[in-house]
Design an enzyme around this catalytic site. Structure first.
Site, PDB file in Angstrom:
ATOM      1  N   LYS A   1     -23.750  42.978  89.739  1.00  0.00           N
ATOM      2  CA  LYS A   1     -23.231  42.265  88.573  1.00  0.00           C
ATOM      3  C   LYS A   1     -24.065  41.028  88.230  1.00  0.00           C
ATOM      4  O   LYS A   1     -24.375  40.792  87.065  1.00  0.00           O
ATOM      5  CB  LYS A   1     -21.774  41.851  88.792  1.00  0.00           C
ATOM      6  CG  LYS A   1     -20.795  43.000  88.835  1.00  0.00           C
ATOM      7  CD  LYS A   1     -19.368  42.536  88.852  1.00  0.00           C
ATOM      8  CE  LYS A   1     -19.017  41.727  90.082  1.00  0.00           C
ATOM      9  NZ  LYS A   1     -19.127  42.475  91.335  1.00  0.00           N
TER      10      LYS A   1
ATOM     11  N   ARG B   1     -10.466  37.654  87.295  1.00  0.00           N
ATOM     12  CA  ARG B   1     -10.498  38.335  88.593  1.00  0.00           C
ATOM     13  C   ARG B   1      -9.213  39.118  88.852  1.00  0.00           C
ATOM     14  O   ARG B   1      -9.145  39.909  89.788  1.00  0.00           O
ATOM     15  CB  ARG B   1     -10.725  37.300  89.703  1.00  0.00           C
ATOM     16  CG  ARG B   1     -11.116  37.885  91.042  1.00  0.00           C
ATOM     17  CD  ARG B   1     -11.451  36.807  92.039  1.00  0.00           C
ATOM     18  NE  ARG B   1     -12.692  36.126  91.724  1.00  0.00           N
ATOM     19  CZ  ARG B   1     -13.901  36.548  92.097  1.00  0.00           C
ATOM     20  NH1 ARG B   1     -14.006  37.669  92.784  1.00  0.00           N
ATOM     21  NH2 ARG B   1     -14.975  35.868  91.788  1.00  0.00           N
TER      22      ARG B   1
ATOM     23  N   ARG C   1     -28.566  44.785 104.107  1.00  0.00           N
ATOM     24  CA  ARG C   1     -29.337  43.561 103.825  1.00  0.00           C
ATOM     25  C   ARG C   1     -29.682  42.822 105.114  1.00  0.00           C
ATOM     26  O   ARG C   1     -28.875  42.714 106.019  1.00  0.00           O
ATOM     27  CB  ARG C   1     -28.537  42.622 102.912  1.00  0.00           C
ATOM     28  CG  ARG C   1     -28.580  42.998 101.464  1.00  0.00           C
ATOM     29  CD  ARG C   1     -28.140  41.862 100.563  1.00  0.00           C
ATOM     30  NE  ARG C   1     -26.786  41.409 100.801  1.00  0.00           N
ATOM     31  CZ  ARG C   1     -25.875  41.241  99.841  1.00  0.00           C
ATOM     32  NH1 ARG C   1     -26.171  41.491  98.579  1.00  0.00           N
ATOM     33  NH2 ARG C   1     -24.664  40.809 100.129  1.00  0.00           N
TER      34      ARG C   1
ATOM     35  N   ARG D   1     -26.091  38.882 107.920  1.00  0.00           N
ATOM     36  CA  ARG D   1     -25.059  37.859 107.801  1.00  0.00           C
ATOM     37  C   ARG D   1     -23.697  38.461 108.137  1.00  0.00           C
ATOM     38  O   ARG D   1     -23.462  39.656 107.912  1.00  0.00           O
ATOM     39  CB  ARG D   1     -25.030  37.278 106.380  1.00  0.00           C
ATOM     40  CG  ARG D   1     -26.318  36.579 105.995  1.00  0.00           C
ATOM     41  CD  ARG D   1     -26.225  35.967 104.614  1.00  0.00           C
ATOM     42  NE  ARG D   1     -25.757  36.925 103.613  1.00  0.00           N
ATOM     43  CZ  ARG D   1     -25.726  36.687 102.314  1.00  0.00           C
ATOM     44  NH1 ARG D   1     -26.123  35.520 101.847  1.00  0.00           N
ATOM     45  NH2 ARG D   1     -25.303  37.596 101.462  1.00  0.00           N
TER      46      ARG D   1
ATOM     47  N   ARG E   1     -13.731  43.493 101.621  1.00  0.00           N
ATOM     48  CA  ARG E   1     -13.981  42.968 100.270  1.00  0.00           C
ATOM     49  C   ARG E   1     -13.682  44.033  99.212  1.00  0.00           C
ATOM     50  O   ARG E   1     -13.163  43.730  98.133  1.00  0.00           O
ATOM     51  CB  ARG E   1     -15.427  42.495 100.145  1.00  0.00           C
ATOM     52  CG  ARG E   1     -15.729  41.211 100.900  1.00  0.00           C
ATOM     53  CD  ARG E   1     -17.203  40.925 100.978  1.00  0.00           C
ATOM     54  NE  ARG E   1     -17.794  40.736  99.651  1.00  0.00           N
ATOM     55  CZ  ARG E   1     -19.106  40.719  99.418  1.00  0.00           C
ATOM     56  NH1 ARG E   1     -19.959  40.902 100.418  1.00  0.00           N
ATOM     57  NH2 ARG E   1     -19.557  40.519  98.201  1.00  0.00           N
TER      58      ARG E   1
END
Length: 220
Positions: free
Chosen positions: A13, A88, A127, A161, A172
């Site tokens: 996004k 949201r 990542r 991370r 999430r």
């Protein structure tokens, strides 16, 4: 145009918002930037938001809504804007509609970036970030380092991370499905939602988005 960009974490996004806002010559308004700007400038809203954040609590909807309203009233947003991260939830979506209606305005489109859940997990959990410089980001599948675990740029250690772990990503996604995804149905009832695949290269996704937005403008 007045656009809301939605999609799960890992849909790209932020990247797409920047390109689309530039192509459409409208400001990109993200909730993350709003919070940072208000806190940095020590506005009353920023101080209020920080008090909740420092206490480990969620910032109430009314504070987020007030920040968004203030930003959308700035001169550069009078001709349109692209919202990223707001609304949201349905409560925020209703508040946004009421804000715009009071100004004699309305949204033009809700752009829904669609990505399979397994791809989201693959994108985020893969990542790896350099401990020396967080701007040095690699990916085990899409942008692997030449030497496993070592940054190509500075030789620093690459690590995953905590918020990029598969467990955290799936949590999430649960939050997204529970809190944010319902706004898609809310806006579908208004005939505003256009859905595109967010798979492929960045410029391919941008081209798809521009095509459906141009078509929507032409249909009006």
């Amino acid at each position: 145009m007045r656009i809301v960009l939605v999609g799960p974490p890992g849909a790209g996004k932020g990247t797409q918002a920047a390109f689309l806002a530039e192509n459409l010559s409208i400001p990109h308004i993200s909730t993350g930037d709003l919070f940072r700007a208000n806190i940095s400038r020590q506005t009353e809203l920023g101080k209020l938001a920080k008090s909740y954040m420092d206490a480990g609590n969620l910032v109430p909807d009314e504070v987020t809504i007030a920040m968004a309203k203030d930003r959308m009233e700035q001169p550069d947003a009078q001709g349109g804007f692209l919202l990223d991260g707001f609304p949201r939830n349905v409560q925020q979506a209703v508040a946004l509609d009421e804000m715009l209606k009071a100004e004699g305005m309305k949204l033009d489109a809700i752009l829904d970036l669609e990505v399979p859940e397994d791809e989201v997990v693959k994108r985020i959990a893969g990542r790896r970030v350099c401990r020396n410089d967080s701007a040095h980001v690699f990916h085990v599948s899409y942008k692997p380092a030449k030497q496993d675990g070592v940054c190509d740029i500075c030789g620093g250690e690459l690590y995953q991370r905590d918020d990029d772990s598969e467990e955290t990503v799936r949590k999430r996604l649960e939050v997204y499905h529970t809190q944010t995804e319902p706004i898609i149905d809310y806006y579908k009832a208004q005939g505003l939602v256009v859905t595109i695949s967010a798979l492929g290269k960045v410029d391919e996704v941008t081209a798809r988005a521009m095509q459906v937005l141009d078509q929507r403008t032409g249909d009006k």
